[in-house]
Design an enzyme around this catalytic site. Structure first.
Site, PDB file in Angstrom:
ATOM      1  N   ASP A 257      33.007  45.512  47.443  1.00  0.00           N
ATOM      2  CA  ASP A 257      32.504  44.857  46.242  1.00  0.00           C
ATOM      3  C   ASP A 257      32.079  45.934  45.259  1.00  0.00           C
ATOM      4  OD1 ASP A 257      32.877  42.227  47.125  1.00  0.00           O
ATOM      5  OD2 ASP A 257      30.923  42.178  48.114  1.00  0.00           O
TER       6      ASP A 257
ATOM      7  N   ASP B  75      37.022  37.849  44.577  1.00  0.00           N
ATOM      8  CA  ASP B  75      35.948  36.847  44.488  1.00  0.00           C
ATOM      9  C   ASP B  75      35.983  36.122  43.146  1.00  0.00           C
ATOM     10  OD1 ASP B  75      35.069  37.772  46.986  1.00  0.00           O
ATOM     11  OD2 ASP B  75      33.582  39.117  46.092  1.00  0.00           O
TER      12      ASP B  75
END
Length: 162
Positions: free
Chosen positions: A116, A134
């Site tokens: 991330d 995402d």
């Protein structure tokens, strides 16, 4: 064909961005872009969204998330070919979800965790870091929900007209 082109584009953007982060930023590093609002970070998420199940043992977590990802991908492909040919928003949504699911699955297979790097925050209040995959999943689910709302509205209007 556009369905798979969109999914492939998401996968490529996701993987290239993650490889770039891995190659140029030390783990845990942060680069402020907009002070007290947005930063590029390098973090590893062993869990699902918002770190769900991140505390579970890797031998449980890994196969579980890989299995869930494969089931989701299978369902998306099945649903795409059986149900939504006449819904362009739903097709776009499903292709974004597919690309995002595959993008995060690649990370799980390659390194056992998801990279991330997008950190949205307001001073010390941080939204959990996320990535391109995402974002695609979130937009895809939103488009699917919009399709359901529009279909329901059309059905309700048809019922009134009858």
């Amino acid at each position: 064909m556009r369905f798979y082109a969109v999914a492939l584009t998401v996968i490529l953007l996701d993987q290239v961005s993650k490889l770039l982060i891995q190659a140029t930023m030390p783990l845990g590093h942060s680069i402020p872009i907009i002070s007290d609002l947005f930063a590029i970070v390098h973090v590893m998420n062993p869990g699902a969204a918002f770190g769900l199940l991140a505390d579970q043992a890797a031998w449980i977590r890994g196969p579980f998330f890989i299995g869930i990802s494969l089931l989701a991908i299978g369902f998306i492909l099945y649903y795409r070919h059986r149900r939504v040919d006449d819904h362009p928003l739903a097709l776009l949504g499903l292709s974004l979800i597919l690309g995002g699911a595959v993008g995060n699955l690649v990370d799980r297979l390659r390194i056992g965790k998801v990279i991330d790097f997008i950190d949205v925050h307001y001073y010390q209040y941080h939204w959990p870091a996320f990535n391109v995959a995402d974002s695609a999943i979130t937009i895809g689910v939103s488009l699917m929900m919009l399709t359901l709302i529009l279909d329901e509205r059309r059905e309700r209007d048809r019922g009134r007209a009858s």
